[in-house]
Scaffold this active site. Structure first.
Site, PDB file in Angstrom:
ATOM      1  N   GLU A 239      42.464 -45.430  -6.051  1.00 54.80           N
ATOM      2  CA  GLU A 239      42.172 -46.342  -7.165  1.00 54.80           C
ATOM      3  C   GLU A 239      43.170 -46.197  -8.312  1.00 54.80           C
ATOM      4  O   GLU A 239      43.230 -47.028  -9.199  1.00 54.80           O
ATOM      5  CB  GLU A 239      40.729 -46.123  -7.658  1.00 54.80           C
ATOM      6  CG  GLU A 239      40.503 -44.970  -8.624  1.00 54.80           C
ATOM      7  CD  GLU A 239      40.451 -43.589  -7.960  1.00 54.80           C
ATOM      8  OE1 GLU A 239      40.780 -43.492  -6.758  1.00 54.80           O
ATOM      9  OE2 GLU A 239      40.103 -42.616  -8.664  1.00 54.80           O
TER      10      GLU A 239
ATOM     11  N   HIS B  99      43.803 -40.226  -4.970  1.00 54.97           N
ATOM     12  CA  HIS B  99      43.090 -41.286  -5.684  1.00 54.97           C
ATOM     13  C   HIS B  99      43.694 -42.653  -5.389  1.00 54.97           C
ATOM     14  O   HIS B  99      44.553 -43.115  -6.148  1.00 54.97           O
ATOM     15  CB  HIS B  99      43.173 -41.047  -7.193  1.00 54.97           C
ATOM     16  CG  HIS B  99      42.354 -39.905  -7.684  1.00 54.97           C
ATOM     17  ND1 HIS B  99      41.038 -40.046  -8.052  1.00 54.97           N
ATOM     18  CD2 HIS B  99      42.658 -38.607  -7.876  1.00 54.97           C
ATOM     19  CE1 HIS B  99      40.556 -38.871  -8.455  1.00 54.97           C
ATOM     20  NE2 HIS B  99      41.521 -37.976  -8.350  1.00 54.97           N
TER      21      HIS B  99
ATOM     22  N   CYS C 246      38.166 -37.566  -4.144  1.00 54.51           N
ATOM     23  CA  CYS C 246      38.329 -36.363  -4.969  1.00 54.51           C
ATOM     24  C   CYS C 246      36.985 -35.652  -5.113  1.00 54.51           C
ATOM     25  O   CYS C 246      36.457 -35.138  -4.144  1.00 54.51           O
ATOM     26  CB  CYS C 246      38.962 -36.729  -6.311  1.00 54.51           C
ATOM     27  SG  CYS C 246      39.617 -35.298  -7.178  1.00 54.51           S
TER      28      CYS C 246
END
Lengths: 91, 746, 230
Positions: free
Chosen positions: C205, C203, C86
């Site tokens: 994560e 993302h 990002c």
């Protein structure tokens, strides 16, 4: 001395914000008067130097390094000396 | 404005200080105030800071409970014990007037302010929500407001990295010209890390931390305590500009600083800025405080003490350090590139003294200023319109016609429809704790490293509050409890934001009083005390007052299990309706949407029944019996069933249902808004177990059918393909907003 | 395999990356403050998401001048792994470690939502364990994820198999409807020519545990770990 820096998206890059504003101007009845809208940034730098040529070269480097991303943006700048600015205002 | 201004009756009036209040100020000071002192009193004694009109009513609300560590009014936010050494701090606050004038910055700074209230207590903000209310979307100005407010919340919340996990968006003509923007934030801390906003220990240095002070937001607190008029459009300087990046730095620096133990007290400079933070910290510590405004970092030149003391520039805080620990603190400020300046010290003479270039610019006893604002008994008179609305017969509105079309029309109503257009713009996942994303009855945040989750919901049906303030206030609390319970949580405590019109109007004051009485009774029944909140009065536009809107933010606790969501899961699951449907059509979304009628007697909520359902939902969740649970609210049973079918994108499903009409008219069965009902699903092999548990608790329950198929079928009354329901509900707001063209770019 | 998560002022997914690596995957991970130029102790650097320097001027424009970025550049030149997520991707673009630039989303709005990614190549250390054409469900959350490159750069990316992920629909088609931000050619993530620097807008994560809605993001980190074990 002042530098006035203008940063806009390059012609080849679609400017969705500009398009939206153009559309909004059309709905306000300015469709015939406005052909295209490009939205950009205006950056004003208060400079300490007194030599316009030297300042201009420095501002160019600033634009290349930080103020514009030349992959997507074009820039131009003007160096304005206080005397000329005042004269302009007086007119 | 200079310090030598002579105080005239006109100047006193301009400060919204009454002649009686002026006499009170004189008796406190033993002399006439100077202009700086008058300004200081005027903001501290505004409704926004002093609650002078609402204090007596607020006393009705229960504040005590075994889990309450910091009670309402004691600090910047209430603190609730959630066990194992963990505590949560949370609060909801209004930013209505600034948002009406400048929606983007007004909403953004509303988020910034509430987050500062949380992290200055030593709690890391882990979730935000908001309650937004606007006029109707057919008005271009309303679309502009919605666009701006949502973008402003997104701008601030996304940048600072606190997930905006839900909330409510409600549309009604009464909010035209006076939108409501109520921002909620919740923080998490270890019990021992909670700090107080106190100035203690004479000689301890007072630091100013954060952004420099400008003339922005001059007198915002008194601005928020005046009616909005067309003149206010010109009041633009009163709106502040937020800097979420700076606040992110402040957040990290403050939490790091608090860990060192070198902080005595800390307070955000919110409404009434430096004035409020200095006098409140001194008042709480029962000390004095002395500052030199010349030392306050200033963004503009030529500012006088009056302006510095009253400015509401954002992202600033007051920090009182332990003497001798300054170097430690400065290292942290420097690490985060923050500007901090020592501007004064704590004193023991119980005087708030403001110096300027060697002269004393103001000298006021802080306790008198912060705690002894006048308290008014406002007159309360039952509003005349109620005679008419109570007598209204809902049948006179007309026949619903095709019931499928009626259901679709309700799902298309922006108040009921999916708020995806809004929450897609909010980062609702950052910090990777959001286990129930926006779109369910309550949003849920897990607490890493524990078996705990926090469920939260903000609610208020202001139409009910308009038609019956007592029942409406009660229902706002009960509905939020039900929403939280539908996720399997135990409701713990509420925060509230009381948005009303001008309290000098006895009919408005009556609305306020009755709403609070309703909230009190519901809170007592549920055992959920009020941990804090905020009051926003003078919500008027040229057409009149807004509908009474006591927004409730309910917080609940889930321990040792996964949260429950509201959408149907698997084909074959049994659908059960908990509760009894009665003919309660007054104030319904059905009347509002189909017939443009806002009248009648709204539903009655039985407190015992409501508490029983909340307990039952938890009991069912504890046994792992709930595959889904969804509250029946606006739009009644049919809307609740439709939402259960479609609310999870990509997992839409139909349901085949037969509900015993028990003599009710079809539109009543489908759209009545009787309280204390929920739609749940249970795996078929556990249906008997669930029924036994429900029967043992003595709650009315009917098995009404099964999940499955591509249509929602209810008796012979409704048969609509799921994709039609979904398309209608999901696209409602986008259809209205995006039809407006590129206005969002401006 | 030791991970270093770079922290700029305004980073806000730093903790999420750290948690995904050290908590969910149980691997050693440490934070690196942006004022530190020394990153020599790490095998893989993560440049996380957020709003470094408030995204003022342009996303990533100011962060690229942080002392730590000199270290990131040297680390990349040594052939060690760098992943920018990002805002981290935006920083890698601004610093020239990856080609192209980011524009505002064509909707002009911030978008937070799950998207479907189609894996375009397995020939990177970040996708070695993911088959070409495999679909992953991973969230995005950005206001400027509209990837842009000129025609020549795009042709280069295609030719060198540098496009790692594209936005796709549930059936794996890279349609305009499946493109959440107007990205050129539905591009969601790219790598450099030497394939050790990877940037993506989604993302991974955030998609690390089923309880959060998807665990597909693990596949990216597991690929990195498998790469290290080779």
């Amino acid at each position: 001395m002042k530098a006035k820096v203008y940063v806009t998206l390059r012609k080849s890059v679609l400017d969705p914000q500009g398009k939206a504003v153009q559309h909004a101007l059309e709905t306000l009845g300015f469709g015939r008067s406005v052909k295209d809208v490009r939205i950009g940034k205006y950056i004003e730098l208060e400079l300490t130097g007194t030599d316009p040529a030297k300042a201009g070269e420095e501002v160019r480097v600033m634009c290349e390094k930080l103020l514009a991303n030349t992959v997507i943006e074009d820039y131009r700048y003007e160096i304005v000396e206080p005397a000329r600015e005042a004269a302009k205002a007086a007119r | 404005m200079s310090a030598e201004v002579t105080i005239t009756p006109e100047i006193i009036q301009k400060h919204n200080v009454t002649p009686e209040e002026y006499q009170e100020i004189r008796s406190i000071l033993g002399r006439d105030p100077n202009i700086t002192e008058l300004g200081i009193f005027s903001v501290m004694w505004s409704e926004h800071c002093s609650y002078k009109n609402s204090k007596k009513v607020l006393k009705l609300l229960p504040k005590d409970g075994p889990r309450m560590l910091v009670k309402a009014g004691e600090e910047n936010a209430g603190v609730v014990d959630i066990g194992d050494g963990w505590v949560i701090a949370f609060k909801i606050e209004s930013h209505n007037h600034p948002s009406a004038i400048e929606p983007f910055q007004g909403a953004a700074t509303g988020v910034g302010g509430i987050l500062r209230d949380i992290f200055t207590m030593g709690a890391r903000p882990i979730a935000s929500m908001n309650s937004l209310r606007f006029g109707t979307l057919d008005q271009p100005v309303v679309r502009r407001l919605l666009t701006g407010v949502v973008a402003g919340i997104a701008h601030y919340g996304n940048c600072i990295g606190v997930p905006t996990i839900g909330g409510e968006v409600y549309f009604d003509e009464s909010y035209e010209g006076n939108p409501l923007v109520n921002a909620f934030a919740l923080g998490l801390a270890r019990k021992e890390d909670i700090v107080k906003a106190k100035a203690e220990g004479a000689g301890n240095p007072v630091f100013y931390l954060g952004a420099a002070t400008g003339r922005d937001g001059m007198g915002g607190a008194s601005f928020a305590s005046k009616d909005l008029t067309e003149e206010s459009e010109k009041d633009r300087p009163a709106v502040q500009v937020g800097d979420p990046f700076l606040e992110k730095l402040l957040l990290e620096a403050v939490l790091e600083l608090l860990k060192t133990g070198c902080v005595v007290g800390i307070q955000d400079m919110g409404a009434a800025g430096l004035t409020c933070s200095t006098c409140e910290t001194a008042s709480r510590g029962d000390t004095g405080i002395e500052i030199d405004v010349a030392k306050v970092p200033q963004r503009e030149t030529g500012m006088v003490p009056y302006e510095v003391m009253l400015s509401e520039s954002q992202e600033r805080m007051l920090v009182i350090l332990k003497k001798g620990r300054e170097a430690e603190a400065k290292r942290i400020f420097e690490k985060w590139d923050l500007h901090a300046e020592e501007i004064g010290q704590v004193t023991d003479d119980k005087i708030m003294r403001v110096r300027w270039n060697g002269k004393v610019a103001a000298e006021i006893p802080p306790r008198r200023l912060a705690d002894d604002a006048p308290v008014y008994d406002r007159k309360a008179v039952e509003p005349k319109y109620l005679t008419e609305t109570r007598a209204y017969d809902w049948r006179s509105a007309g026949k619903p016609g095709d019931l499928n079309a009626a259901l679709l029309k309700l799902l298309d109503s922006p108040t009921i429809a999916s708020k995806e257009w809004v929450y897609r713009q909010y980062d609702h996942m950052v910090r990777t704790n959001t286990t129930v994303l926006p779109g369910s009855d309550a949003s849920v945040i897990r607490i890493k490293g524990t078996n705990k989750s926090i469920a939260m919901s903000v609610d208020c049906n202001s139409t009910y509050c308009y038609l019956d303030p007592y029942e409406g206030g009660k229902i706002a609390v009960l509905e939020s409890a039900r929403n939280v319970a539908c996720s399997g949580a135990k409701p713990l405590s509420i925060t509230n934001c009381l948005n009303f019109g001008n309290p000098h109007n006895p009919e408005i004051f009556w609305q306020l009083q009755k709403c609070v009485e309703g909230m009190r009774d519901a809170c007592l029944a549920l055992g959920t005390p009020v941990s804090g909140g905020n009051v926003s009065l003078y919500n008027q536009n040229p057409k009149g007052a807004i509908d009474p809107t006591p927004t409730v933010g309910m917080v609940g606790l889930i321990e040792g299990r996964q949260p429950v969501t509201s959408h149907f899961k698997d084909a074959g699951d049994a659908v059960l309706l908990l509760g009894t449907t009665r003919e309660e059509m007054g104030g319904s979304e059905y009347l509002k949407t189909l017939f443009k009628v806002k009248s009648g007697l709204p539903p009655r909520a039985d407190l015992a029944e409501a508490v029983k359902l909340v307990d039952l939902l938890q009991a069912l969740a504890a046994k792992g019996l709930l595959k889904s649970a969804h509250d029946c609210a606006e739009g009644g049973l049919a809307v609740a069933l439709a939402e259960s079918c479609i609310s999870s994108l990509g997992q839409e499903t139909g349901a085949q249902l037969t509900v015993d009409a028990a003599g009710l008219a079809p539109e009543v069965l489908l759209f009545s808004e009787t309280q204390s009902r929920a739609v749940i699903t249970v795996a078929p092999e556990r249906l008997e177990e669930a029924r036994r548990l429900i029967a043992a608790q003595g709650y009315p329950c009917a098995v009404i059918g099964k999940v499955g198929g591509h249509e929602l079928v209810i008796n012979g009354l409704v048969r609509v393909p799921v994709e039609v329901l979904s398309h209608t509900w999901r696209g409602s707001i986008a259809r209205r907003m995006d039809a407006a063209g590129g206005s969002s770019a401006l | 395999m030791k991970f270093g998560v770079v922290v700029f002022p305004g980073s806000n997914c730093d903790h999420d990356c750290w948690y995904a690596l050290s908590g969910a995957l149980g691997r050693p991970a440490e934070f690196i403050w942006h004022k530190d130029g020394d990153v020599s102790g790490y095998d893989c650097l993560v440049v996380p998401g957020g709003f470094s320097y408030g995204d003022y001027l342009r996303t990533g424009a100011i962060a690229r001048f942080s002392p730590v970025m000199e270290g990131v550049r040297r680390h990349a030149e040594q052939g060690k792994l760098v992943i920018g997520i990002c805002n981290g991707f935006q920083i890698l673009l601004e610093s020239g470690l990856l080609p192209g630039a980011m524009l505002r989303n064509d909707s002009l709005k911030f978008v937070c939502s799950y998207v479907t990614l189609r894996t375009e190549t397995s020939a990177t250390p970040f996708t070695r364990g993911i088959k070409k054409g495999e679909l992953l469900r991973i969230p995005i959350a950005h206001g400027e994820g509209n990837y842009y490159a000129d025609e020549a750069t795009l042709a280069e990316l295609e030719k060198n198999d540098q496009i790692v992920f594209r936005y796709a629909d549930a059936a794996g088609r890279t349609t305009a409807e499946a493109n959440p931000n107007g990205s050129l050619s539905n591009i969601a993530g790219i790598c450099n020519k030497s394939r050790n620097v990877f940037g993506l807008m989604p993302h991974p994560e955030r998609a690390i545990e089923a309880s959060l809605g998807s665990a597909d993001g693990r596949r990216v980190f597991e690929s990195i770990l498998a790469e290290a074990a080779r």
